[in-house]
Design a protein around this motif. Structure first.
Motif: not given
Ligand code: ADP
Ligand code: MG
Length: 399
Positions: A149-152, A154-167
């Motif tokens: 979150d220092f660099y991403q 916020p909205q992009h970061k949240k989309a990335e968290v979804g893209r890299f969901s690796n349950p």
């Protein structure tokens, strides 16, 4: 996207000809399967002179070292390729290059690193790479800062968290790191002579509360896109060079986990050295490992601070003093995660050659016992170890 089927050696050559982007695709003529990992197929694609030109890596729908009885998501190949592409965008010098990938086939083509050696092999054979730890610290600083979150935004970061969901891959870590070693489980493996040490770990309520805290943070803290498995077997080194591979456990998690895994593997080697080398060589190599741990942390923290000063995009997180405060939390986490790596690699499912290849049985058990006691100490004392010099002092105290 293609429909999944397992590639034969001939398929792998054909695939590389079509997708690797090499100048003369027809020069690629043979494939050699070299996967020594636990999970996937890895082909070296050779030219007419027998020189390896690119790597084709494919995920199998199960855990390779166990068999079809342990099915595992093919999505891990997409996660691996996309994690390495993101990290490579921010730290090309120390990330293996992904030339092509296909999520349907669970396959990727990577640059060939045959002129490098897996770091764990070198650590065991007492070949010292004085720059490697600092380079790994630089990789982690660049990869973790730019995905945080220092660099991403916020909205992009949240989309990335979804893209890299690796349950499914995260669950392996959740079980193998943070649960199995602390309960009776058939996946654990240790010699009978360590039974009393294992019983002491399982009977230590304070230790298990601390491990619960580390597991909880692994489950809930989406701080940055982690590599997720950055041990010395996922790192290639050559003189003055270092490249990270094998990011199929990538997800948004607590930064201290990557730092702790990396430090933990250096300290596993430290614990094994008296069983791997003669007395004098072992003493020298141990000093090198402590220097490595120091360099790793200082390069990471220094690199991260410099990036935070220069490139933070959130004006509040950019407030002078905040990055330093945040890095202290990362440090405390890293020390704890380092401890869990020491324990799970000694008595859990996946061991390390730094301990398991020690030929003298009594010596092996002594080294394993040291890894367990150091692991427990670090987990319990993490909040009271203020910095890396204090950590080095603790390691020396442990014997
Ligand atoms: P796994 O995910 O199954 O653990 P790895 O990515 O760790 O697979 O690769 C297994 C082995 O294949 C490595 O230890 C190394 O010997 C070889 N290998 C993997 N990637 C490369 C590469 N880019 N260049 C050369 N050899 C590689
Ligand atoms: Mg591997």
């Amino acid at each position: 996207m293609s429909v999944y089927h397992t590639l034969t050696a001939a398929d792998a050559v054909e695939y590389a000809r079509r997708h690797a982007g090499v100048d003369q695709p027809g020069a690629l003529v043979a494939a050699e399967e070299v996967g020594d990992g636990n999970l996937n197929l890895v082909f070296k694609i050779l030219d007419g002179q027998g020189v390896s030109r690119v790597i084709v890596k494919q995920a199998l729908p199960y855990v390779r070292c166990v068999g079809e009885s342990w099915p595992l998501t093919l999505d891990r190949a997409r996660i691996e390729a996309e994690t390495l592409l993101v990290h490579g965008g921010f730290c090309p010098r120390h990330t293996v290059r992904i030339l092509h990938h296909d999520a349907g086939l669970a396959v990727m083509i990577q640059e060939d690193l045959s002129d490098h050696t897996i770091w764990r092999r070198e650590l065991i054979n007492n070949v010292y790479y004085p720059q490697a730890a600092g380079q790994l610290g630089e990789y982690l600083a660049r990869a973790l800062f730019h995905t945080s979150d220092f660099y991403q935004l916020p909205q992009h970061k949240k989309a990335e968290v979804g893209r890299f969901s690796n349950p499914e891959m995260c669950q392996i870590t959740e079980d193998l790191f943070f649960t199995d070693p602390y309960i009776d489980h058939e996946r654990n493996a240790y010699p009978p002579s360590l039974a009393a040490d294992v019983a002491a770990i399982r009977g230590d309520g304070a230790l298990k509360v601390a491990v619960a805290g580390l597991k909880h943070r692994f489950l809930s803290q989406a701080q940055a896109l982690l590599h997720g498995d950055v041990h010395s077997g996922s790192i290639f080194v050559a003189e003055g060079r270092l490249k990270v591979i094998d990011a199929e456990f990538g997800y948004y998690g607590p930064m201290g986990f990557d730092l702790g895994t990396a430090m933990g593997n250096l300290l596993l080697n430290y614990c094994g050295l008296p069983g791997l080398l003669d007395l004098r060589q072992a003493a020298d190599a141990r000093e090198q490992r402590l220097r490595d741990v120091r360099e790793l942390w200082l390069a990471f923290a220094g690199g991260f601070q410099a990036l935070a000063l220069e490139k933070s995009r959130d004006i509040m997180l950019a407030e002078p003093g905040y990055a330093r405060q945040f890095l202290h939390q990362v440090w405390v986490d890293a020390v704890g995660y380092c401890g869990t790596e020491l324990i799970r690699r000694t008595i859990g499912f996946a061991h390390v050659a730094d301990l398991d290849t020690i030929s003298d049985e009594a010596m092996r058990h002594q080294c394993q016992r040291q890894a367990l006691s150091l692991g427990g100490t670090l987990i319990l004392a993490a909040a009271r170890i203020p910095d890396v010099d204090a950590l080095v002092a603790r390691v020396r105290q442990n014997g």
